[in-house]
Design an enzyme around this catalytic site. Structure first.
Site, short mmCIF file in Angstrom:
data_model
loop_
_atom_site.label_atom_id
_atom_site.label_comp_id
_atom_site.label_asym_id
_atom_site.label_seq_id
_atom_site.Cartn_x
_atom_site.Cartn_y
_atom_site.Cartn_z
N GLY A 115 0.81 -1.22 0.00
CA GLY A 115 0.00 0.00 0.00
C GLY A 115 0.85 1.27 0.00
O GLY A 115 0.40 2.33 -0.45
N HIS A 116 2.07 1.18 0.53
CA HIS A 116 2.96 2.34 0.56
C HIS A 116 3.81 2.42 -0.71
O HIS A 116 4.10 3.50 -1.20
CB HIS A 116 3.89 2.27 1.78
N ASP A 147 9.58 7.20 2.35
CA ASP A 147 8.37 7.00 3.14
C ASP A 147 8.52 7.57 4.54
O ASP A 147 9.61 7.61 5.11
CB ASP A 147 8.08 5.50 3.22
N ASN A 189 -5.42 3.83 -0.97
CA ASN A 189 -5.28 3.45 -2.39
C ASN A 189 -6.58 2.87 -2.92
O ASN A 189 -7.00 3.18 -4.03
CB ASN A 189 -4.16 2.42 -2.57
O1 LIG Z 1 -4.87 -8.60 -4.50
C1 LIG Z 1 -4.58 -7.39 -4.42
C2 LIG Z 1 -4.57 -6.68 -3.19
C3 LIG Z 1 -4.25 -5.34 -3.22
N1 LIG Z 1 -3.92 -4.73 -4.39
C4 LIG Z 1 -3.50 -3.31 -4.39
O2 LIG Z 1 -2.79 -3.03 -3.18
C5 LIG Z 1 -3.06 -1.72 -2.75
C6 LIG Z 1 -3.59 -1.79 -1.34
O3 LIG Z 1 -3.59 -0.52 -0.79
P1 LIG Z 1 -4.70 0.00 0.23
O4 LIG Z 1 -6.03 -0.13 -0.34
O5 LIG Z 1 -4.32 1.38 0.63
O6 LIG Z 1 -4.67 -1.04 1.40
P2 LIG Z 1 -3.51 -1.43 2.48
O7 LIG Z 1 -2.27 -1.81 1.79
O8 LIG Z 1 -4.09 -2.43 3.39
O9 LIG Z 1 -3.32 -0.03 3.21
C7 LIG Z 1 -2.30 0.45 4.05
O10 LIG Z 1 -1.73 1.61 3.41
C8 LIG Z 1 -2.69 2.62 3.06
C9 LIG Z 1 -1.93 3.74 2.36
O11 LIG Z 1 -1.01 4.33 3.23
C10 LIG Z 1 -3.43 3.12 4.30
O12 LIG Z 1 -4.45 4.01 3.88
C11 LIG Z 1 -4.05 1.93 5.02
O13 LIG Z 1 -4.69 2.36 6.21
C12 LIG Z 1 -2.97 0.89 5.35
O14 LIG Z 1 -3.54 -0.26 5.99
C13 LIG Z 1 -4.07 -1.14 -3.73
O15 LIG Z 1 -3.38 -0.36 -4.67
C14 LIG Z 1 -4.67 -2.37 -4.41
O16 LIG Z 1 -5.09 -2.12 -5.74
C15 LIG Z 1 -3.96 -5.41 -5.58
O17 LIG Z 1 -3.72 -4.85 -6.65
N2 LIG Z 1 -4.28 -6.72 -5.55
#
Ligand SMILES: O=c1ccn([C@@H]2O[C@H](COP(=O)(O)OP(=O)(O)O[C@H]3O[C@H](CO)[C@@H](O)[C@H](O)[C@H]3O)[C@@H](O)[C@H]2O)c(=O)[nH]1
Length: 473
Positions: free
Chosen positions: A18-19, A122, A367
């Protein structure tokens, strides 16, 4: 001091999807502006990063070794590999040992007369500030969150003692801040209220990287001005030395810009999810379900999700991360014609933009919120950890582009969502009047977001201004 002609940026992402993903998209945005990018990362992360960034002559990966430390399983170089969130703090401390190799990379660049314009690193990699200051390179910090969430978190950190005297559901007033929704103490990330607790190791770490944060040269925000303009100056007021926040998002849209589409092998078979979605003939009929990459969801809670989705009667595509959970018995037969459950990594952005998808049951990671809005898909908000409650409030109460799932706090600290709440929420989002109006709001917001990264759009112009400022530094 960088030379005025330097056109090179160093990006150091935190090792969590996510980061990292938005910063990889930023590297594409920068290379479109003729800026070369070096992405610093560790060997196992380099493999997944290489799949996300195109084979482009201006984007390079530089690997530095990940340290081995007590209390962290060997080979764990990304938060997605942690056995549970309990290992997050040892992981964060381990990353501090990346300072020396990071510094060596910067020193080599400077010695070979190729100093970077800046380092973008970050929030969790606070040690990069000291290295940048020692070597005269501006550091821009990236949090991965919206400016609104960051402003609320920073203000709550400062006002923690007053907020701590409130009860969970009391409204919270943050001096100087105009909020687009009613904020309660329950919405705030737990760490932000721990600022005065010097015995809490996570708060101590946040305090440490928070100091580096506010002393940085600038802040990169993965959001767009139209969404954030009411909070930006308040957010900037927490920074020293007049640091400016640069709204450059939604960064993932740079992934779609010509020349940067992820390389698709024409002979490659479409994924199972895409094939299944293609078979769903009614537009907007399927709900996509995913809780991101960080939150731990208990097996009993996953059972409730399964029963709730089944009861709703709505077709669904559900990504499950758990390694221990399996469908309750008899459920497979009941859902086989109407639902697909996948456990591997999916292309979420592609899924959200599929015509069959009409809603997203989401944990509201920032995201996911951006990706859903850009695709015009309304959200059924189920925040779980970190700042996700703030994102959920923004999307539901502030922007009207989603609905909330009903959550109940049980006797312990766990928040449970019942199968009835899931079923009712899904039905209302996908087939109810409130869901229809949330979809219209999401579509309208999506249009504004997409415009922001186009030529003459707010984020596009802000990126050009940022590069000019760095060149003049
Ligand atoms: O099978 C998957 C799972 C995830 N993603 C991608 O992974 C990212 C996930 O990001 P996010 O939705 O922000 O979730 P997290 O990674 O769980 O989020 C962490 O990071 C975010 C951004 O800092 C914070 O807002 C959240 O609170 C924190 O838990 C996104 O781009 C998704 O599209 C995929 O493409 N495929």
């Amino acid at each position: 001091m960088p030379s005025p002609t330097a056109s090179h940026v160093v990006i150091f992402p935190f090792m969590a999807q996510g980061h990292a993903l938005p910063l990889l998209d930023l590297s594409k945005a920068l290379s479109l502006q003729q800026i070369k990018v070096t992405i610093i990362t560790t060997p196992s992360n380099a493999k997944s990063i290489a799949k996300c960034v195109p084979n482009h002559p201006d984007i390079h990966l530089h690997e530095i070794p990940f340290p081995t430390i007590n209390g962290l399983p060997i080979g764990c170089e990304n938060t997605s590999q942690l056995p549970s969130l309990e290992f997050l703090l040892p992981f964060l401390h381990a990353t501090k040992q990346l300072q020396k190799p990071f510094e060596e990379v910067l020193e080599t660049m400077i010695k070979s007369n190729a100093p970077p314009l800046c380092v973008i690193s970050d929030f969790f990699l606070g040690f990069t500030l000291a290295s940048c200051q020692a070597l005269g390179v501006p550091r821009l910090v990236f949090h991965g969150m919206s400016a609104l969430s960051m402003a609320i978190s920073k203000s709550s950190w400062v006002n923690a003692s007053q907020i701590n005297s409130l009860s969970m559901l009391d409204p919270v007033d943050l001096p100087g801040m105009k909020l687009p929704f009613t904020l309660t103490k329950a919405d705030l990330p737990a760490e932000t209220l721990n600022s005065s607790n010097h015995d809490d190791p996570m708060s101590e770490f946040i305090g440490e990287v928070g100091w580096a944060d506010v002393n940085s040269w600038g802040i990169i925000i993965n959001s767009f001005e139209e969404l954030e303009k009411d909070h930006i100056s308040f957010f900037e007021s927490f920074y020293k030395n007049g640091a400016k926040a640069w709204c450059l998002g939604p960064l993932f849209l740079y992934d779609k810009i010509e020349g940067f589409e992820r390389s698709i092998n024409q002979n490659q078979k479409p994924s199972m999810s895409t094939q299944w979605l293609d078979e769903q003939s009614t537009p907007d009929s399927v709900i996509y379900v995913s809780f991101g990459t960080q939150a731990d969801v208990s097996d009993s809670q996953l059972d409730e999700v399964a029963f709730g989705l089944e009861e709703s009667g709505v077709p669904f595509l559900w990504v499950v991360r758990s390694k221990t959970w399996s469908l309750p018995s008899g459920m497979e037969e009941k859902i086989k014609d109407r639902g697909l459950i996948v456990s591997e990594w999916v292309d979420q952005r592609q899924i959200l933009s599929h015509r069959a998808i009409g809603g997203f049951l989401s944990h509201c990671g920032w995201n996911s919120v951006l990706e859903s809005v850009v695709a015009g898909v309304p959200i059924l908000a189920w925040p779980m950890i970190a700042e996700q409650s703030l994102n959920a409030k923004l999307i539901v109460d502030g922007l009207g582009a989603g609905l909330s799932v009903k959550r109940v706090q049980n006797q312990g600290s766990e928040i449970l969502v019942s199968r009835q709440a899931i079923s009712e929420g899904v039905k209302e989002l996908m087939r109810g009047q409130k869901g229809r109006s949330a979809r219209e709001r999401a579509e309208a917001l999506g249009r504004v977001a997409r415009r922001a990264v186009q030529k003459d759009g707010s984020s596009h112009d802000t990126l050009s201004n940022l590069i000019d400022r760095l060149r003049a530094y």
